[in-house]
Write an enzyme that holds these catalytic residues in place. Structure first.
Site, short mmCIF file in Angstrom:
data_model
loop_
_atom_site.label_atom_id
_atom_site.label_comp_id
_atom_site.label_asym_id
_atom_site.label_seq_id
_atom_site.Cartn_x
_atom_site.Cartn_y
_atom_site.Cartn_z
N ILE A 41 0.84 -1.30 0.06
CA ILE A 41 0.01 0.13 0.09
C ILE A 41 0.99 1.02 -0.09
O ILE A 41 1.85 1.02 0.49
CB ILE A 41 -1.08 -0.10 1.06
CG1 ILE A 41 -0.26 -0.22 2.49
CG2 ILE A 41 -1.91 -1.06 1.14
CD1 ILE A 41 -1.19 -0.06 3.81
N ASP A 42 0.30 2.18 -0.48
CA ASP A 42 1.37 3.56 -0.60
C ASP A 42 1.86 4.04 0.76
O ASP A 42 1.08 3.82 1.71
CB ASP A 42 0.37 4.77 -1.29
CG ASP A 42 0.21 4.36 -2.80
OD1 ASP A 42 0.65 3.65 -3.42
OD2 ASP A 42 -0.60 4.94 -3.40
#
Length: 218
Positions: A55-56
């Site tokens: 995930i970012d």
């Protein structure tokens, strides 16, 4: 003990509540990353747990870690086969005209010297599907639930900007980077099916910066 909250734990898996702003891999320029916490997240096991997906950096919430190589392989295949249920919550920098819908926009990666790389909506890109619905509105902002069917890089961020015409609040790449200290996206829940065992299931409470903007738990 690690100061990162653990949402799920068994012999194969951990799901952690990753803080927004903490990168999974060490940045090239150095600085803190999830790697600093992996030894503490062994929790008595001999090896470090391994992130199964990404995930970012800015995104907070559910991140699945595998505790052994066999589990890593099985979980990675579940992601590949689109068997993993994912629920995200994001704050849009505006209120969409509709209350819910589905965005289908293929995504492709581009790169330029001045802006670096980013994803764009492109017909020849990889098919990407996101279901969304508005949960709440306040002061010109909207709290939106996203259920992505595919897991492309920056999928939800591009789908907001190109599909809804409204970027996520604080997004410096696909928006103006204003209104929040980070891109306001939170991995709220995850479900990973397993053969012969109960699924790995976890949900992460909304972080304080969502509440500060007037949104309680979605």
């Amino acid at each position: 003990m690690s100061n990162i909250p653990i949402l799920f734990e068994d012999g194969e898996a951990l799901v952690i509540d990753k803080p927004g702003g903490l990168p999974i891999e060490r940045p090239r320029k150095g600085g803190p990353s999830l790697e600093d916490h992996l030894e503490q997240l062994r929790l008595g096991f001999q090896r470090d747990p391994v992130p199964v997906h990404r995930i970012d950096t800015d995104t907070s919430g559910c991140l699945l870690l595998a505790r052994n190589p066999k589990a890593l392989k099985r979980f990675a295949k579940a992601f590949e086969d689109r068997l993993v249920g994912k629920r995200y919550l994001g704050i849009l920098a505006g209120v969409p005209a509709e209350q819910e819908g589905t965005i289908e926009l293929s995504l492709s990666k581009i790169s330029s010297a001045e802006k670096g790389w980013r994803m764009i909506a492109a017909k020849k890109g990889k098919p990407s599907i996101t279901h969304w619905r508005v949960l709440a509105e306040t002061e010109g902002l909207a709290l939106v639930e996203f259920r992505p069917e595919t897991g492309r890089t920056h999928q939800i961020r591009v789908h907001c900007q190109a599909g809804l015409g409204i970027p996520l609040l604080g997004d410096p790449v696909y928006g103006e980077g204003k209104g929040a200290r980070r891109t306001m996206l939170h991995a709220a829940a995850i479900v990973i099916p397993r053969d012969g065992k109960p699924p790995v299931e976890a949900s992460a409470p909304l972080p304080a910066d969502f509440a500060a903007l007037g949104f309680g738990d979605g």
